[in-house]
Structures are given as C-alpha cells and as structure tokens.
Design a protein around this motif. Structure first.
Motif, mmCIF file in Angstrom:
data_model
loop_
_atom_site.group_PDB
_atom_site.id
_atom_site.type_symbol
_atom_site.label_atom_id
_atom_site.label_comp_id
_atom_site.label_asym_id
_atom_site.label_seq_id
_atom_site.Cartn_x
_atom_site.Cartn_y
_atom_site.Cartn_z
ATOM 1 N N LEU A 149 11.293 12.306 17.113
ATOM 2 C CA LEU A 149 10.253 11.915 16.154
ATOM 3 C C LEU A 149 9.453 10.725 16.664
ATOM 4 O O LEU A 149 9.126 9.790 15.938
ATOM 5 C CB LEU A 149 10.868 11.591 14.786
ATOM 6 N N GLU A 150 9.153 10.780 17.953
ATOM 7 C CA GLU A 150 8.386 9.690 18.542
ATOM 8 C C GLU A 150 6.962 9.709 18.014
ATOM 9 O O GLU A 150 6.335 10.749 17.884
ATOM 10 C CB GLU A 150 8.390 9.815 20.066
ATOM 11 N N ASP A 151 6.436 8.529 17.730
ATOM 12 C CA ASP A 151 5.073 8.379 17.238
ATOM 13 C C ASP A 151 4.211 7.645 18.251
ATOM 14 O O ASP A 151 4.715 6.958 19.153
ATOM 15 C CB ASP A 151 5.061 7.602 15.920
ATOM 16 N N GLU A 152 2.914 7.782 18.040
ATOM 17 C CA GLU A 152 1.974 7.044 18.864
ATOM 18 C C GLU A 152 2.004 5.563 18.482
ATOM 19 O O GLU A 152 2.519 5.192 17.431
ATOM 20 C CB GLU A 152 0.550 7.577 18.666
ATOM 21 N N ALA A 153 1.444 4.757 19.345
ATOM 22 C CA ALA A 153 1.241 3.354 18.981
ATOM 23 C C ALA A 153 0.272 3.297 17.804
ATOM 24 O O ALA A 153 -0.626 4.146 17.687
ATOM 25 C CB ALA A 153 0.691 2.575 20.169
ATOM 26 N N PRO A 154 0.437 2.326 16.898
ATOM 27 C CA PRO A 154 -0.410 2.264 15.692
ATOM 28 C C PRO A 154 -1.895 2.326 15.984
ATOM 29 O O PRO A 154 -2.663 2.928 15.221
ATOM 30 C CB PRO A 154 -0.016 0.919 15.063
ATOM 31 N N GLU A 155 -2.301 1.721 17.103
ATOM 32 C CA GLU A 155 -3.733 1.695 17.392
ATOM 33 C C GLU A 155 -4.248 3.024 17.943
ATOM 34 O O GLU A 155 -5.457 3.212 18.093
ATOM 35 C CB GLU A 155 -4.052 0.566 18.375
ATOM 36 N N THR A 156 -3.356 3.959 18.238
ATOM 37 C CA THR A 156 -3.795 5.241 18.806
ATOM 38 C C THR A 156 -3.411 6.429 17.926
ATOM 39 O O THR A 156 -3.350 7.556 18.401
ATOM 40 C CB THR A 156 -3.190 5.429 20.205
ATOM 41 N N VAL A 157 -3.139 6.190 16.648
ATOM 42 C CA VAL A 157 -2.733 7.276 15.754
ATOM 43 C C VAL A 157 -3.850 8.314 15.652
ATOM 44 O O VAL A 157 -5.014 7.975 15.430
ATOM 45 C CB VAL A 157 -2.396 6.736 14.354
ATOM 46 N N ASP A 158 -3.488 9.576 15.835
ATOM 47 C CA ASP A 158 -4.422 10.690 15.746
ATOM 48 C C ASP A 158 -4.040 11.521 14.522
ATOM 49 O O ASP A 158 -3.092 12.314 14.565
ATOM 50 C CB ASP A 158 -4.341 11.541 17.022
ATOM 51 N N TRP A 159 -4.771 11.340 13.431
ATOM 52 C CA TRP A 159 -4.413 12.037 12.209
ATOM 53 C C TRP A 159 -4.683 13.527 12.304
ATOM 54 O O TRP A 159 -4.016 14.329 11.631
ATOM 55 C CB TRP A 159 -5.141 11.419 11.020
ATOM 56 N N ALA A 164 -4.066 15.298 14.957
ATOM 57 C CA ALA A 164 -2.867 15.815 15.624
ATOM 58 C C ALA A 164 -1.700 15.888 14.640
ATOM 59 O O ALA A 164 -0.907 16.839 14.671
ATOM 60 C CB ALA A 164 -2.514 14.930 16.818
ATOM 61 N N ARG A 165 -1.588 14.910 13.770
ATOM 62 C CA ARG A 165 -0.519 14.938 12.777
ATOM 63 C C ARG A 165 -0.727 16.087 11.790
ATOM 64 O O ARG A 165 0.237 16.733 11.358
ATOM 65 C CB ARG A 165 -0.448 13.595 12.049
ATOM 66 N N ARG A 166 -1.980 16.320 11.461
ATOM 67 C CA ARG A 166 -2.263 17.453 10.583
ATOM 68 C C ARG A 166 -1.848 18.765 11.250
ATOM 69 O O ARG A 166 -1.318 19.671 10.593
ATOM 70 C CB ARG A 166 -3.753 17.486 10.252
ATOM 71 N N GLU A 167 -2.044 18.865 12.559
ATOM 72 C CA GLU A 167 -1.636 20.074 13.274
ATOM 73 C C GLU A 167 -0.121 20.248 13.270
ATOM 74 O O GLU A 167 0.378 21.373 13.286
ATOM 75 C CB GLU A 167 -2.173 20.053 14.704
ATOM 76 N N ARG A 168 0.638 19.144 13.247
ATOM 77 C CA ARG A 168 2.093 19.243 13.114
ATOM 78 C C ARG A 168 2.446 19.918 11.792
ATOM 79 O O ARG A 168 3.367 20.735 11.724
ATOM 80 C CB ARG A 168 2.735 17.863 13.167
ATOM 81 N N TRP A 192 3.154 6.475 4.702
ATOM 82 C CA TRP A 192 4.322 6.880 3.918
ATOM 83 C C TRP A 192 4.488 8.397 3.955
ATOM 84 O O TRP A 192 5.609 8.905 4.094
ATOM 85 C CB TRP A 192 4.168 6.407 2.465
ATOM 86 N N GLY A 193 3.382 9.108 3.825
ATOM 87 C CA GLY A 193 3.444 10.568 3.883
ATOM 88 C C GLY A 193 3.947 11.065 5.213
ATOM 89 O O GLY A 193 4.719 12.037 5.279
ATOM 90 N N TRP A 194 3.547 10.415 6.292
ATOM 91 C CA TRP A 194 4.002 10.816 7.620
ATOM 92 C C TRP A 194 5.511 10.625 7.761
ATOM 93 O O TRP A 194 6.202 11.479 8.323
ATOM 94 C CB TRP A 194 3.246 10.034 8.678
#
Length: 668
Positions: free
Chosen positions: A107-117, A119-123, A562-564
């Motif tokens: 469940l690795e995440d991107e760095a906060p400054e590089t969050v791609d929403w 891409a998360r939606r595609e998950r 929070w949703g993520w």
C-alpha cells in the motif's frame, strides 16, 4: 443507505389497477398531467414517443446472412460459457487482480506533493472491475453472490436483477462499455417483474426502480459514458430502461393502497397486493415509508403520470400530520392508521433516510417545494437539541438515540448508517454549492455556519470509527463513552435563530485532534467501544458518501485523504484471494496470487479478519461509486445539478410543472 440487514424483495402488476391501466396498456390514463408537455422540457419526455414502437429498417439480404452467422456464433459462445459471459476485458481483469494484491501487500503511496488523484481513481475502477467480473463469471443474473464459496442464489424465481440493475449506473459512470452492453442484454432478455412472490417495497424501489431510472438518465444525458448504440435516440431499444421502470413502478403502486396511504412493507409482484410486515405488529419503518419519493417523483416527471407523484407525497403529508415533536419522527408507523406506534427516535436503522429525503426532495424539485426544507430545518434543530452530544475524553460529537422517547435518556450509540448525516447536513446548508460561494449569499446565517460545524465534527467522528480499529475498517455499530451527565450540543451553542453574532460566522471545532501515540492509548480511542455482536463490516457506503459531499462542498483535501485510507483498508482486508497459474513449466503463467473479488468481514479488530462470504450489491452501486466520485473532478456529476438517491443513483434536478406540485399543506 441500506437497511441494517439485507431484506428480501417485494412489487406490483399494472393490469389490475384501473388508474394505471391506460398507461400500462399503450394509451394515456386519466392521470396524465394537463399541460405538462407544453411546459419546461429540460428532461427527456417518455410519452412523446410511440409506446413500444420499434424503429427498425430492413437490412439487405447479405447483412441478414452475416447477422444469422454471427447470431449462431454468439449462441455457441453463450452455450459454451454456460450463460456466464465474462467481461471482454477478462484477461486484464485477472491481471488487475494480481496487481491489486501485489499493491495491497505494501500500500505504498506517493509523496504528498506528487499525489495523482486520477491514478487513485483508477485504483478504485480496477477494484470495481475485479469485483464485477467475478460476479459475471460465477453468479451472472443471480441476486446474491458469495465470492469465497462461488455460491449464488435468487430471492425470487427468475431473479430481480439485484446485482446487475443496482450497479448499472456505476458501470456507466466508470465508462465500462462492454460490461454495460452485457448488463443491458440481460435486462432486455431476462429481467421480468411478474413473479408471484412478495418483495420489500422500499428496497425494490431504491435499488431496482432507482437503478433503472438512473441508467435511463445517464444513457440519455451523458452519451459519452459507456456508449451503447441500442440506447441512441431512434434506436429500437432506446426506451428499455424506462419501460422496465414503468412496469415495475405500476406493480409497486399496490403497496400504497393502505387505509392511510402509508405503504405496506412488502408487496406481491404478480398480484400487486400490499403485505403488512410480518413483525413489528405490521408496522412499516419510517425509513421504508418515506424513502421512495425521489424515484417516483422523477418517474412522474418523465412520464407525465401524476399518480406516481401523488401516492408518495401523500406519505409525507400523513407523517407530518402526526406532528412529530421538534421534527424528529419515531421509527415505526402503521399503514392502517398512519400513526406512530413507538417513541423510539434514531437516525440509524429504520429512521435514517427519512431525514435524507427531506432535503433531497427540496433540492430535486429545484427548491420549488419549500415545505420539505421547512421540515428539514425543524429536524436539524431537533437533532441539535436532543441527539447531539460530546464524548468524555476527546469531545467527539456523537449523534445518539432516544429509544424511549425524547424526554428519556440518551443512548450513545451510532450505527454506521448514521454516517450519511455529515454529508446531508453540509448539502442542506449549501444546497450543494461550494462553501466559499454559499457564504457569499445574503441568506447565509449563523445557523448555516453551525450546520457546517456539525457536519465537520460528525464527519470526524465517523472517520474515527475507522481509524480506531486494527483493520482500519469501521464496525457496524459504535458505542461512545459520555460524561455521567452528557454534554449536549445545546449546552455549547445557543439557538442560532436568536444569535446576534456578526459575520463572518466561521466557527472552530470542539473535539480534540485525532493524534496517534506509540502506546495506542489516545483519548479519542478510549471514547469508542465496540460490542462483540457489532464488530462486522459489510462494506457499507455511508462514511465515504459523506466524505464525497464534504470534499465537494468544502474543498478540503483532508476528506479525500481519509477516503484514500479507507479505500486501502477495504482492498487489504476484504479481498478474496486465490492462487492461479500452472505448476507445469512452460504451460501458462506460474502459480501466483490474485484478488478475485471482495466480501464482508466478521471482526474489524482481527488481522486477518474472517471473511463472511457475501458481496452486497451496494459495494458496487454505492461504496465503490462514491470512492470513484470522491477522487474525480468536482464537476463530474455535479451536486448543483443532481441529487443522489439513498442508493447512490444520480438523478437530475428539475422544475415541476402542471399537476406535479406540492398537493398538501402543513397543519401547524
């Protein structure tokens, strides 16, 4: 929202009802709305079109021969696959399952400054595809699916389309054309509503009728979402969803033929005969009776049939005629008398969506029915006065219950179902507009600002029920530790209607931060208790639903984060994992694990939690849909132009006209 436990289904026949006979039988009934078609036409008008008139052109002989050959190939393909056609992206679904499981291990995440929403939606989309494709492979056409055991069953002979119809608009929103095409084919050839069996009136309305109406709306107003040629204007099947919806609605009308107009809890699909509840002395729950209005009112707008409108608004008149104290209604009402039969007041199971549909009816009809806004405002004041309290250590705001009446003790218990309320309160305060814009209105008041505060505080409490468990998943019910004499919201804030506070009104939160300590003994954790019978999680949508509203209204990215975190917990702990591949070298992929589907779990405090082997339809129709929308752009299916039903089916706002108007007045 959905009820605390899955219920059987229930419905009605158009041919034994004189009032509906004209519409069901190709003609216009006496209930056609006078002047309706000459007025505002922002929505598709079903009755403008010849009823059941196909529009086909004769193809050339050559194309007939080719079509016959293709039809034979298709029949062989269906026979070979035993009518369980997988998605056309079946191979990629398997790969998605493997990739999801590999990702779930870290469940690795991107760095906060590089969050791609995006891409998360595609998950989320991948998770939906894996879930839906498993249902296609192993339970296609059945109403209930057990992914671990690969079992399935129907609630009535022939099935109700429970899983397919309820998730159809999610397929469209996620632009899954091949799956929509398959679902549409099943609806066209296999779905029927003439079974001689009783089903639940409320559940059938919100899942089946709402699903069909939303699919009709999306297919006509968002043609680029999962386009299917059969839905195009002028195509032979363009009216499929609305035809199925009117057939079902005409059958459901029999549920409203009680002495009071309060619908019976169940109805026989074939005879259209209402059936009293087999428990609770025959009473209907207040949520069952008052959470059918959005669906029937939109159908009335589409068809011009005023009867759909009248029967459901009559329910609201009867309920309000009981003069509920401070706008808070007891959770049971009897269809024979139209009277409440208990003093139990709660916003969890049996009571929740009554309040939700007050504000949403007002918004659905473009604020043209102020009676529902008035009832909503009264209920909010009653909630502030009687039900909102603060926990002992962290001062978390809780929305409790009064099981013996408003003058008796407060029960510090919150069903997961209650967590629809933060989003509903924010929606009521702003009408769905961004908060920054709503605050610029001359109508913005101290009361509205305090409603935003309440929505924020309750949202934080709902999130805390997730963050406090070992799995990161909330239990079905949470109990809270209060002071011996509970500290109530009414003790903290005076009546906002009497406030003289100057603008701007922005208020500060009350609860302590949800900090984390190494010993896990944070004050806010000590405030939350879970009883042994309440530790399960059935993938309910209410908390992510409110996060969706809170993000879109406030713009605060914290709600997305929070949703993520919630979404990751669902992927990790509710996944059904299987081993696939060949042990023979060179013959296919080597053995590896993949997620095949998702299921409810038994104990959110155990890692790994035991699987309960049930994938609810609202996992597809609500929970994953709201995650997808939370991570989408704000204007996608906007709150300003739509209302989402209690089953997360998007329906358009419209202006009522002709006979479609509030046909009753409050008796103060």
């Amino acid at each position: 929202m959905s009820f605390q436990a899955p219920l059987p289904s229930h419905s009605r026949s158009p041919h034994d009802r004189q009032n509906s006979q004209g519409f069901a039988g190709l003609g216009f009934s006496s209930n056609q709305v006078g002047g309706f078609f000459e007025n505002e036409r922002t929505l598709p008008m079903y009755k403008d079109k010849p009823y059941f008139t196909p529009r086909r052109t004769a193809p050339r002989r050559r194309w007939k021969r080719i079509g016959s050959l293709l039809a034979l190939c298709t029949l062989f393909f269906f026979w070979y696959n035993k009518s369980s056609l997988p998605s056309l992206k079946g191979a990629s679904s398997s790969e998605r399952g493997a990739q999801l499981w590999k990702w779930a291990q870290t469940l690795e995440d991107e760095a906060p400054e590089t969050v791609d929403w995006n891409a998360r939606r595609e998950r989320v989309r991948d998770t939906f595809i894996v879930s839906f494709d498993a249902y296609e492979r192993e339970a296609w056409g059945y109403d209930q699916y057990s992914p671990s055991s690969k079992n399935h069953k129907n609630m009535v002979d022939g099935g109700m389309g429970w899983m397919i119809v309820d998730s159809l608009d999610t397929l469209m929103i996620m632009n899954l054309s091949s799956q929509v095409r398959h679902a549409r084919q099943w609806i066209s050839t296999s779905l029927r509503y003439d079974q001689d069996h009783d089903v639940n009136t409320f559940e059938t309305t919100i899942r089946m009728l709402g699903g069909l109406l939303s699919a009709h709306y999306l297919s006509t107003h968002f043609p680029d979402l999962a386009p299917v040629a059969e839905d195009d204007v002028g195509a032979a099947g363009e009216d499929l969803y609305i035809e199925k919806a009117t057939d079902l609605a005409d059958r459901l009308l029999g549920a409203f033929e009680s002495n009071s107009g309060i619908p019976f809890s169940s109805i026989n699909l074939n005879t259209s005969t209402g059936i009293r509840s087999h428990s609770d002395s025959g009473a209907a729950s207040i949520a069952e009776a008052t959470t059918v209005q959005l669906e029937f009112k939109y159908l009335a707008k589409l068809t011009g049939e005023a009867e759909y409108w009248r029967v459901v608004e009559k329910v609201m008149e009867v309920v309000d005629g009981q003069h509920p104290e401070d706008g808070l209604v007891p959770i049971y009402i009897h269809p024979d008398s139209g009277e409440f039969i208990t003093k139990n007041v709660r916003l969890g199971s049996r009571g929740d969506s009554y309040y939700e549909y007050l504000i949403k009816q007002y918004l659905q009809t473009s604020e043209q029915e102020p009676v529902y806004k008035e009832m909503w405002d009264e209920a909010i004041q009653g909630i502030r006065k009687h039900l909102l309290a603060f926990s002992r250590n962290a001062r978390l705001m809780i929305l409790g219950e009064r099981p013996r009446g408003l003058d008796k003790g407060l029960l510090a218990k919150m069903d997961h179902l209650v967590c629809f309320m933060p989003g509903a309160i924010a929606l009521g305060a702003t009408g769905g507009q961004p908060l920054s814009k709503a605050r610029q209105s001359s109508e913005w008041t101290q009361q509205r600002e305090e409603e935003i505060l309440i929505s924020r505080e309750l949202m934080k409490t709902c999130w805390a029920t997730y963050a406090s468990t070992a799995t990161g998943l909330a239990p079905e019910i949470s109990h809270f530790l209060l002071d011996e004499v509970p500290v109530m919201m009414a003790d903290k804030y005076a009546d906002p209607a009497k406030s003289t506070a100057p603008a701007p009104y922005e208020l500060q939160g009350i609860s302590l931060p949800l900090t984390r300590q190494a010993d896990g003994m944070e004050p806010w954790r000590r405030d939350i208790g879970i009883h042994p019978m309440d530790r399960h999680n059935i993938q309910r949508p209410e908390t992510v639903e409110s996060l969706f509203y809170m993000y879109r209204i406030t713009g605060d990215v914290m709600y997305r984060e929070w949703g993520w975190e919630m979404f990751k917990a669902f992927v990790r702990h509710t996944a059904v994992v299987e081993t696939v591949g060949s042990t023979i070298p060179g013959l296919g992929d080597p053995p590896h694990e993949r997620i095949k589907s998702f299921t409810s779990v038994g104990n959110v405090e155990n890692i790994p939690p035991e699987k309960r082997d049930r994938m609810e339809s609202f996992w597809l129709s609500e929970t994953l849909k709201y995650f997808y929308l939370l991570f989408s752009d704000r204007d996608f299916i906007s709150l300003e132009e739509h209302v989402f039903s209690t089953e997360a089916h998007p329906l358009p706002r419209f202006k009522p006209s002709g006979e479609l108007k509030t046909g009753w007045e409050r008796k103060h």
